[in-house]
Design a protein around this motif. Structure first.
Motif, PDB file in Angstrom:
ATOM      1  N   THR A 129      -6.182   2.603   9.040  1.00 26.01           N
ATOM      2  CA  THR A 129      -6.339   1.239   9.636  1.00 26.01           C
ATOM      3  C   THR A 129      -5.125   0.965  10.447  1.00 26.01           C
ATOM      4  N   ALA A 134       0.925  -1.334   0.103  1.00 24.61           N
ATOM      5  CA  ALA A 134      -0.079   0.270   0.095  1.00 24.61           C
ATOM      6  C   ALA A 134       0.846   1.289   0.118  1.00 24.61           C
ATOM      7  N   ARG A 169      -4.720   7.604   3.115  1.00 21.96           N
ATOM      8  CA  ARG A 169      -4.705   6.281   3.461  1.00 21.96           C
ATOM      9  C   ARG A 169      -3.419   6.181   4.348  1.00 21.96           C
ATOM     10  N   ASP A 176      -9.173  11.963   2.845  1.00 23.07           N
ATOM     11  CA  ASP A 176      -9.023  10.691   2.000  1.00 23.07           C
ATOM     12  C   ASP A 176      -7.713  10.112   2.109  1.00 23.07           C
ATOM     13  N   ALA A 227       0.086   5.272   0.578  1.00 22.28           N
ATOM     14  CA  ALA A 227      -0.356   5.220   1.805  1.00 22.28           C
ATOM     15  C   ALA A 227       0.963   5.644   2.885  1.00 22.28           C
ATOM     16  N   ARG A 260     -10.038   6.178   5.812  1.00 24.40           N
ATOM     17  CA  ARG A 260      -9.364   5.063   5.350  1.00 24.40           C
ATOM     18  C   ARG A 260      -8.225   4.649   6.357  1.00 24.40           C
TER      19      ARG A 260
END
Length: 131
Positions: A109, A27, A82, A80, A33, A107
């Motif tokens: 995590t 990612a 990540r 937005d 990310a 987004r």
């Protein structure tokens, strides 16, 4: 209704698209990310760091990554973004990622197994000499 930490953690993790170390690395390289290391300094000194990861200790996380906050980092460019949060073993990072989601960073995590899983997977780590 009171819940224990194990139940709370399980409930909050259901709302995350948690990533393995390999998925997190992909990612970062494929979609930009941002990895965020929330471990405290002693752990970073002992075990090293992930090259390119932002270091934001847990008690500053929301202020540094909230795109609307005056104290945000330059990388906190929008809701937005990540964001993949990691701690030492992947527990505190789950709750931290959910806190970021509550700020509108949908987004956000975390990394399954945290830094220890990243290192065990043979992914890049920069040593810092340890204790």
């Amino acid at each position: 209704m009171a819940v224990g930490i194990d139940e709370l953690l399980e409930r909050e993790r259901e709302k995350l698209d948690r990533l393995s170390p390999e998925q997190a690395a992909a990612a970062v390289s494929e979609s930009g990310a941002v990895l965020v290391d929330i471990r405290y300094a002693a752990l970073r000194d002992r075990d090293g760091t992930v090259p390119g990861a932002l270091v934001v200790e847990r008690n500053e996380l929301e202020w540094r990554l909230d795109p609307l906050c005056d104290y945000r980092l330059p990388e906190a460019t929008g809701h937005d973004l990540r964001i993949i949060v990691f701690c030492n073993e992947g527990y505190a990072s789950s709750l931290a990622a959910r806190s970021l989601q509550a700020l509108g960073l949908s987004r956000a995590t975390d990394l399954i197994g945290g830094f220890q899983a990243w290192a065990a997977a043979g992914l890049p780590v920069t040593a810092h000499g340890g204790f």
